[in-house]
Design an enzyme around this catalytic site. Structure first.
Site, mmCIF file in Angstrom:
data_model
loop_
_atom_site.group_PDB
_atom_site.id
_atom_site.type_symbol
_atom_site.label_atom_id
_atom_site.label_comp_id
_atom_site.label_asym_id
_atom_site.label_seq_id
_atom_site.Cartn_x
_atom_site.Cartn_y
_atom_site.Cartn_z
ATOM 1 N N THR A 79 56.253 22.679 34.849
ATOM 2 C CA THR A 79 55.021 22.129 34.774
ATOM 3 C C THR A 79 55.115 21.519 33.476
ATOM 4 O O THR A 79 55.463 22.238 32.406
ATOM 5 C CB THR A 79 53.510 22.637 35.145
ATOM 6 O OG1 THR A 79 52.441 21.689 34.545
ATOM 7 C CG2 THR A 79 53.314 24.198 34.475
ATOM 8 N N TYR B 89 49.688 8.313 49.711
ATOM 9 C CA TYR B 89 49.790 9.658 50.117
ATOM 10 C C TYR B 89 50.268 9.683 51.607
ATOM 11 O O TYR B 89 50.839 10.797 51.865
ATOM 12 C CB TYR B 89 48.171 10.209 49.993
ATOM 13 C CG TYR B 89 48.035 10.692 48.331
ATOM 14 C CD1 TYR B 89 48.493 11.540 48.060
ATOM 15 C CD2 TYR B 89 47.305 9.764 47.551
ATOM 16 C CE1 TYR B 89 48.441 12.031 46.669
ATOM 17 C CE2 TYR B 89 46.943 9.987 46.398
ATOM 18 C CZ TYR B 89 47.556 11.189 45.823
ATOM 19 O OH TYR B 89 47.408 11.631 44.674
ATOM 20 N N HIS C 285 45.116 21.546 43.341
ATOM 21 C CA HIS C 285 45.211 20.246 43.328
ATOM 22 C C HIS C 285 44.935 19.707 44.655
ATOM 23 O O HIS C 285 45.394 18.451 44.865
ATOM 24 C CB HIS C 285 46.215 19.579 42.310
ATOM 25 C CG HIS C 285 46.026 19.801 41.110
ATOM 26 N ND1 HIS C 285 47.038 19.362 40.143
ATOM 27 C CD2 HIS C 285 45.032 20.241 40.224
ATOM 28 C CE1 HIS C 285 46.584 19.527 38.859
ATOM 29 N NE2 HIS C 285 45.296 20.032 38.714
ATOM 30 N N LEU D 291 63.048 23.229 32.870
ATOM 31 C CA LEU D 291 64.306 22.618 32.468
ATOM 32 C C LEU D 291 64.349 22.279 30.963
ATOM 33 O O LEU D 291 65.458 22.192 30.314
ATOM 34 C CB LEU D 291 64.156 21.259 33.375
ATOM 35 C CG LEU D 291 65.561 20.478 33.485
ATOM 36 C CD1 LEU D 291 66.655 21.445 34.036
ATOM 37 C CD2 LEU D 291 65.410 19.435 34.372
HETATM 38 C C1 BJW Z 1 62.012 21.192 35.933
HETATM 39 C C2 BJW Z 1 62.812 20.734 36.815
HETATM 40 C C3 BJW Z 1 63.790 21.698 37.446
HETATM 41 C C4 BJW Z 1 61.657 19.069 36.303
HETATM 42 N N1 BJW Z 1 63.366 23.029 37.043
HETATM 43 N N2 BJW Z 1 61.655 22.588 35.635
HETATM 44 C C5 BJW Z 1 40.832 18.853 28.264
HETATM 45 C C6 BJW Z 1 41.353 17.938 27.473
HETATM 46 C C7 BJW Z 1 41.800 16.785 27.796
HETATM 47 C C8 BJW Z 1 41.899 16.139 28.880
HETATM 48 C C9 BJW Z 1 41.131 16.852 29.905
HETATM 49 C C10 BJW Z 1 40.615 18.288 29.480
HETATM 50 N N3 BJW Z 1 40.038 18.778 30.695
HETATM 51 C C11 BJW Z 1 40.144 17.705 31.680
HETATM 52 C C12 BJW Z 1 40.813 16.725 31.292
HETATM 53 C C13 BJW Z 1 40.832 15.461 32.035
HETATM 54 C C14 BJW Z 1 42.162 15.676 33.056
HETATM 55 C C15 BJW Z 1 43.289 15.549 32.201
HETATM 56 O O1 BJW Z 1 43.930 16.783 32.123
HETATM 57 N N4 BJW Z 1 43.666 14.582 31.790
HETATM 58 C C16 BJW Z 1 45.001 14.731 30.958
HETATM 59 C C17 BJW Z 1 45.986 13.223 30.973
HETATM 60 C C18 BJW Z 1 44.725 14.828 29.422
HETATM 61 N N5 BJW Z 1 41.878 16.510 34.053
HETATM 62 C C19 BJW Z 1 41.223 16.383 35.088
HETATM 63 O O2 BJW Z 1 40.445 15.343 35.617
HETATM 64 C C20 BJW Z 1 41.215 17.523 36.130
HETATM 65 N N6 BJW Z 1 39.828 17.696 36.536
HETATM 66 C C21 BJW Z 1 38.905 18.399 35.529
HETATM 67 O O3 BJW Z 1 39.458 18.885 34.469
HETATM 68 O O4 BJW Z 1 37.683 18.887 36.232
HETATM 69 C C22 BJW Z 1 36.800 19.286 35.311
HETATM 70 C C23 BJW Z 1 36.189 17.961 34.970
HETATM 71 C C24 BJW Z 1 35.369 17.254 36.212
HETATM 72 C C25 BJW Z 1 34.658 16.092 35.759
HETATM 73 C C26 BJW Z 1 34.449 15.590 34.900
HETATM 74 C C27 BJW Z 1 35.026 16.396 33.472
HETATM 75 C C28 BJW Z 1 35.723 17.406 33.736
HETATM 76 C C29 BJW Z 1 41.861 17.117 37.603
HETATM 77 C C30 BJW Z 1 43.268 16.978 37.371
HETATM 78 C C31 BJW Z 1 43.899 16.580 38.554
HETATM 79 C C32 BJW Z 1 45.415 16.433 38.584
HETATM 80 N N7 BJW Z 1 45.847 15.494 39.854
HETATM 81 C C33 BJW Z 1 47.288 15.229 39.928
HETATM 82 C C34 BJW Z 1 47.584 14.188 41.084
HETATM 83 C C35 BJW Z 1 47.025 14.950 42.538
HETATM 84 C C36 BJW Z 1 48.362 15.493 42.907
HETATM 85 C C37 BJW Z 1 49.172 14.768 43.589
HETATM 86 O O5 BJW Z 1 49.079 13.583 43.789
HETATM 87 O O6 BJW Z 1 50.304 15.315 43.728
HETATM 88 O O7 BJW Z 1 48.257 16.433 40.079
HETATM 89 S S1 BJW Z 1 47.931 14.479 38.476
HETATM 90 C C38 BJW Z 1 49.653 15.091 38.580
HETATM 91 O O8 BJW Z 1 49.888 15.912 37.338
HETATM 92 C C39 BJW Z 1 49.379 16.197 39.638
HETATM 93 C C40 BJW Z 1 50.098 17.524 39.029
HETATM 94 O O9 BJW Z 1 49.806 18.512 39.869
HETATM 95 C C41 BJW Z 1 49.899 17.670 37.613
HETATM 96 C C42 BJW Z 1 50.692 18.381 36.751
HETATM 97 O O10 BJW Z 1 51.928 17.696 36.644
HETATM 98 P P1 BJW Z 1 53.156 18.729 36.686
HETATM 99 O O11 BJW Z 1 53.406 19.383 38.010
HETATM 100 O O12 BJW Z 1 53.209 19.225 35.241
HETATM 101 O O13 BJW Z 1 54.295 17.514 36.588
HETATM 102 P P2 BJW Z 1 55.101 16.739 35.290
HETATM 103 O O14 BJW Z 1 55.960 15.545 36.036
HETATM 104 O O15 BJW Z 1 54.247 16.258 34.519
HETATM 105 O O16 BJW Z 1 56.201 17.704 34.944
HETATM 106 C C43 BJW Z 1 57.261 18.063 35.443
HETATM 107 C C44 BJW Z 1 57.756 19.175 34.764
HETATM 108 O O17 BJW Z 1 58.824 19.892 35.467
HETATM 109 C C45 BJW Z 1 58.517 18.922 33.479
HETATM 110 O O18 BJW Z 1 57.938 19.778 32.346
HETATM 111 C C46 BJW Z 1 59.875 18.977 33.605
HETATM 112 O O19 BJW Z 1 60.751 19.363 32.204
HETATM 113 C C47 BJW Z 1 60.105 19.972 34.625
HETATM 114 N N8 BJW Z 1 61.032 20.101 35.605
HETATM 115 N N9 BJW Z 1 62.785 19.393 36.975
HETATM 116 C C48 BJW Z 1 62.628 23.320 36.246
HETATM 117 N N10 BJW Z 1 64.633 21.401 38.361
#
Ligand code: BJW
Length: 233
Positions: free
Chosen positions: A176, A56, A109, A202
């Site tokens: 996202t 970080y 986040h 994208l």
């Molecule tokens: C472009 C482009 C261009 C590229 N133009 N577009 C229900 C079902 C299943 C699982 C769960 C559920 N509920 C909760 C969960 C568990 C978990 C989860 O979701 N797991 C999954 C893996 C399934 N969620 C959690 O744990 C969350 N907490 C929670 O639910 O709390 C309730 C709870 C608490 C306790 C117990 C039980 C429940 C917390 C999630 C925290 C996420 N943290 C992160 C890291 C921290 C931030 C950081 O370090 O920066 O956040 S993970 C990471 O992913 C980051 C992002 O914010 C997040 C989303 O990613 P994002 O932004 O979508 O990026 P990418 O890379 O995935 O996608 C990029 C996109 O851009 C693509 O689509 C490209 O096409 C596009 N693109 N260039 C336009 N030029």
């Protein structure tokens, strides 16, 4: 787009990609070099705090070196000129929305430029490093961690987000992948409460079929065009 008053916009890593900040899940994404369970979970932090702090620290430096792109600037203009309700809910930890002129921004986040003291529970702006365990300026304890929501932790201000979605006429998701909940579920909530739903990406995301409308292309082109449409420029 004629009878729209209240808008919620969800943004992800894709909106900052053209500012040079890496996304997570692309083949050259952040999780390729840094396994998610090592750097983005509380368990990973307990196991190797130095590794997580260095990860970080580097992200914090990258964020400060990046500049807002045309998509951030367009949303900044929208925020300045939109008379109805607007909430930009970002999953991003960078401050490019704010530096692009947006004020109605919610970081669900957490923020790279914030440190959280786990001893006295205070948060403050932090632009330097945390790897050397500096003392908390408020209580003096060496208990600062990145103010980031890791997997298994509760995202910030969920009540406010769901209330805004409930009032929205338009829900827009920008750059996202729809891989991470609860953000990935917002589109279903928006549909349930009667908003028009639009995806700008994208490439199709995991949840593309849930949107009323999807536009494909880079955010730096799609977002200014969408804002111009809304403001009828
Ligand atoms: C472009 C482009 C261009 C590229 N133009 N577009 C229900 C079902 C299943 C699982 C769960 C559920 N509920 C909760 C969960 C568990 C978990 C989860 O979701 N797991 C999954 C893996 C399934 N969620 C959690 O744990 C969350 N907490 C929670 O639910 O709390 C309730 C709870 C608490 C306790 C117990 C039980 C429940 C917390 C999630 C925290 C996420 N943290 C992160 C890291 C921290 C931030 C950081 O370090 O920066 O956040 S993970 C990471 O992913 C980051 C992002 O914010 C997040 C989303 O990613 P994002 O932004 O979508 O990026 P990418 O890379 O995935 O996608 C990029 C996109 O851009 C693509 O689509 C490209 O096409 C596009 N693109 N260039 C336009 N030029």
């Amino acid at each position: 787009m004629d009878d729209i008053r209240n808008i919620v916009i969800l943004t992800g890593a894709g909106i900052s990609a053209e500012s040079g900040l890496r996304t997570f899940r692309a083949s050259d994404g952040l999780w390729e070099d840094h396994p998610v369970e090592e750097v983005a979970t509380p368990e990973g932090f307990r196991r190797d705090p130095g590794l997580v702090q260095r990860f970080y620290d580097a992200r914090r430096a990258d964020v400060q070196a990046a500049v807002p792109n045309a998509a951030h600037l367009a949303l900044g203009e929208l925020d300045m000129r939109w008379k109805g309700e607007l909430l930009i809910v970002t999953q991003n930890i960078d401050d490019l929305h704010e530096r692009g002129g947006a004020r109605r921004v919610l970081h669900m986040h957490g923020e790279a430029l914030s440190a959280w003291c786990t001893s006295c529970d205070t948060r403050r702006r932090w632009t330097g490093t945390l790897r050397d365990n500096p003392p908390c300026p408020a209580c003096g304890m060496a208990a600062l961690r990145p103010d980031i929501v890791w997997f298994g932790e509760m995202p910030y201000r969920m009540g406010e987000i769901f209330q805004a979605i409930g009032r929205a006429d338009l829900f827009v998701s920008i750059g996202t992948s729809g891989a991470v909940y609860p953000a990935a579920g917002f589109v279903e909530e928006a549909r349930r409460t009667g908003a028009h739903t639009l995806e700008l990406n994208l490439e199709p995301s995991l949840g593309s079929r849930l949107f009323d409308e999807a536009r494909l292309g880079p955010a730096s082109e799609l977002v200014p065009a969408f804002v111009a449409e809304l403001l009828q420029k």
